[in-house]
Write a protein that holds these residues in place. Structure first.
Motif, PDB file in Angstrom:
ATOM      1  N   GLY A 114      -0.979   1.082 -16.131  1.00 36.72           N
ATOM      2  CA  GLY A 114      -0.376   2.333 -16.540  1.00 36.72           C
ATOM      3  C   GLY A 114      -1.358   3.470 -16.671  1.00 36.72           C
ATOM      4  O   GLY A 114      -0.957   4.614 -16.888  1.00 36.72           O
ATOM      5  N   THR A 115      -2.644   3.190 -16.526  1.00 35.89           N
ATOM      6  CA  THR A 115      -3.653   4.239 -16.631  1.00 35.89           C
ATOM      7  C   THR A 115      -3.694   5.082 -15.365  1.00 35.89           C
ATOM      8  O   THR A 115      -3.805   6.301 -15.420  1.00 35.89           O
ATOM      9  N   ILE A 116      -3.595   4.432 -14.206  1.00 37.45           N
ATOM     10  CA  ILE A 116      -3.606   5.142 -12.928  1.00 37.45           C
ATOM     11  C   ILE A 116      -2.227   5.758 -12.695  1.00 37.45           C
ATOM     12  O   ILE A 116      -1.213   5.075 -12.845  1.00 37.45           O
ATOM     13  N   PRO A 117      -2.162   7.032 -12.326  1.00 36.32           N
ATOM     14  CA  PRO A 117      -0.853   7.652 -12.039  1.00 36.32           C
ATOM     15  C   PRO A 117      -0.111   6.848 -10.972  1.00 36.32           C
ATOM     16  O   PRO A 117      -0.682   6.513  -9.931  1.00 36.32           O
ATOM     17  N   TYR A 118       1.155   6.547 -11.251  1.00 33.38           N
ATOM     18  CA  TYR A 118       1.927   5.743 -10.310  1.00 33.38           C
ATOM     19  C   TYR A 118       2.565   6.622  -9.252  1.00 33.38           C
ATOM     20  O   TYR A 118       3.098   7.686  -9.548  1.00 33.38           O
ATOM     21  N   GLU A 119       2.501   6.153  -7.995  1.00 34.57           N
ATOM     22  CA  GLU A 119       3.087   6.885  -6.884  1.00 34.57           C
ATOM     23  C   GLU A 119       3.610   5.876  -5.866  1.00 34.57           C
ATOM     24  O   GLU A 119       2.923   4.903  -5.539  1.00 34.57           O
ATOM     25  N   VAL A 120       4.810   6.087  -5.387  1.00 35.67           N
ATOM     26  CA  VAL A 120       5.337   5.254  -4.314  1.00 35.67           C
ATOM     27  C   VAL A 120       4.732   5.741  -3.007  1.00 35.67           C
ATOM     28  O   VAL A 120       4.955   6.870  -2.576  1.00 35.67           O
ATOM     29  N   VAL A 121       3.941   4.883  -2.380  1.00 39.75           N
ATOM     30  CA  VAL A 121       3.276   5.202  -1.120  1.00 39.75           C
ATOM     31  C   VAL A 121       3.969   4.513   0.047  1.00 39.75           C
ATOM     32  O   VAL A 121       4.214   5.102   1.087  1.00 39.75           O
ATOM     33  N   ASN A 122       4.301   3.245  -0.151  1.00 41.91           N
ATOM     34  CA  ASN A 122       4.971   2.438   0.872  1.00 41.91           C
ATOM     35  C   ASN A 122       6.259   1.901   0.252  1.00 41.91           C
ATOM     36  O   ASN A 122       6.241   0.916  -0.481  1.00 41.91           O
ATOM     37  N   GLU A 123       7.364   2.561   0.524  1.00 36.52           N
ATOM     38  CA  GLU A 123       8.632   2.251  -0.128  1.00 36.52           C
ATOM     39  C   GLU A 123       9.037   0.804   0.064  1.00 36.52           C
ATOM     40  O   GLU A 123       9.666   0.200  -0.816  1.00 36.52           O
ATOM     41  N   SER A 124       8.697   0.197   1.172  1.00 34.45           N
ATOM     42  CA  SER A 124       9.093  -1.187   1.448  1.00 34.45           C
ATOM     43  C   SER A 124       8.343  -2.187   0.576  1.00 34.45           C
ATOM     44  O   SER A 124       8.804  -3.307   0.369  1.00 34.45           O
ATOM     45  N   GLY A 125       7.185  -1.796   0.061  1.00 31.08           N
ATOM     46  CA  GLY A 125       6.363  -2.740  -0.692  1.00 31.08           C
ATOM     47  C   GLY A 125       5.839  -3.870   0.169  1.00 31.08           C
ATOM     48  O   GLY A 125       5.394  -4.897  -0.348  1.00 31.08           O
ATOM     49  N   ASP A 126       5.871  -3.694   1.469  1.00 34.02           N
ATOM     50  CA  ASP A 126       5.463  -4.734   2.421  1.00 34.02           C
ATOM     51  C   ASP A 126       4.268  -4.220   3.221  1.00 34.02           C
ATOM     52  O   ASP A 126       4.396  -3.288   4.033  1.00 34.02           O
ATOM     53  N   TRP A 127       3.100  -4.834   3.008  1.00 36.25           N
ATOM     54  CA  TRP A 127       1.873  -4.403   3.669  1.00 36.25           C
ATOM     55  C   TRP A 127       1.491  -5.303   4.834  1.00 36.25           C
ATOM     56  O   TRP A 127       0.431  -5.107   5.447  1.00 36.25           O
ATOM     57  N   ARG A 128       2.344  -6.258   5.173  1.00 34.95           N
ATOM     58  CA  ARG A 128       2.019  -7.182   6.269  1.00 34.95           C
ATOM     59  C   ARG A 128       1.805  -6.470   7.603  1.00 34.95           C
ATOM     60  O   ARG A 128       0.909  -6.876   8.359  1.00 34.95           O
ATOM     61  N   PRO A 129       2.563  -5.414   7.920  1.00 33.79           N
ATOM     62  CA  PRO A 129       2.328  -4.756   9.213  1.00 33.79           C
ATOM     63  C   PRO A 129       0.980  -4.045   9.320  1.00 33.79           C
ATOM     64  O   PRO A 129       0.587  -3.638  10.418  1.00 33.79           O
TER      65      PRO A 129
END
Length: 271
Positions: free
Chosen positions: A24-39
């Protein structure tokens, strides 16, 4: 599960720096909406080949960063051997946050500048003193890191891949968490050189290492007549493809998977 290392591969539990933030210290931001980094997995490299380097923390830290760079269209291959030595890896291993802090403060060098080959066969050979001319090439990484709750991993994966420890309840290995589907977790492991699936319950601890976007590219302001824009350079064609997809652009490809440049509109005024 029996394919996972059954002995310590270089993980020291706990914190090795005063820089470890709680969730919670680092500002939260949605970068990859899928939450899937496999590609966006770039490559698989071996930490034991043939020497057991006890550097699972360094390998998985670099994997987290390389994947994020690739997501933003930049191809990076950092030297795992450099990070392992500069962070003070011992025959017992290293701490997650100590390695991440080394990447942040000391920096990283490219694999080509301090390669894993020729393959070392002794500890002293692998961890020999790094020449100063190599150390001087290190680039401090624009990152922040914090421990996150295991119950929040799906949410946190929308910001970046996670560095996690396995096997719970007595972890002995650090890997990169790429995605979660139900009770299954997909990881990048540097023992089994592929993206693989394990039980979510195998995860004992999660560290979020965020690559801060504002300082991570050589973006330039460009002017074309009365119009202004931002130029985001990619260092390879694969990186450009990733960048185009992230921008929602049409990506015309040839049969071999390369860009079909004849179908891409290029503004000659900006070239």
């Amino acid at each position: 599960m029996n394919e996972l290392p059954q002995y310590n591969t270089g993980l020291i539990e706990g914190s090795g720096t005063p820089s470890l933030y709680i969730g919670g210290t680092i500002p939260y931001e949605v970068v990859n909406e899928s939450g899937d980094w496999r590609p966006y997995v770039v490559r698989h490299e071996k930490q034991k080949d043939p020497l057991e380097t006890m550097a699972c923390v360094s390998f998985s830290c670099n994997n987290c960063l390389e994947i994020q760079y690739n997501f933003f269209g930049i191809d990076k291959n950092f030297s795992d051997r450099f990070l392992a030595e500069m962070s003070g890896t011992t025959p017992q291993g290293n701490y997650l946050d100590k390695v991440a802090d080394t990447a942040r403060i000391v920096g990283l060098v490219d694999e080509m500048d301090y390669p894993n080959v020729p393959k070392a066969t002794t500890w002293d050979e692998y961890y020999k003193t790094i020449p100063m001319e190599i150390i001087n090439k290190a680039v401090p990484q624009p990152i922040s890191f914090e421990r996150v709750s295991l119950s929040d991993m799906e949410k946190e994966l929308k910001q970046c891949p996670l560095q996690v420890t396995i096997i719970a309840p007595h972890p002995n290995h650090a890997v990169t968490l790429l995605h979660i589907e139900g009770d299954k977790a997909y990881i990048q492991d540097h023992y089994n050189l592929q993206t693989r699936k394990i039980s979510r319950s195998s995860i004992a601890y999660a560290l979020k290492i965020v690559l801060n976007k504002p300082n991570m590219t050589n973006s330039l302001i460009v002017k074309n007549g009365a119009e202004f824009g931002i130029y985001d350079p990619a260092t390879s064609e694969d990186g450009l493809i990733t960048l185009m997809r992230n921008r929602g652009m049409n990506v015309p490809l040839k049969v071999d998977g390369s860009l079909d440049w004849d179908k891409i509109k290029i503004d000659k005024n900006l070239v």
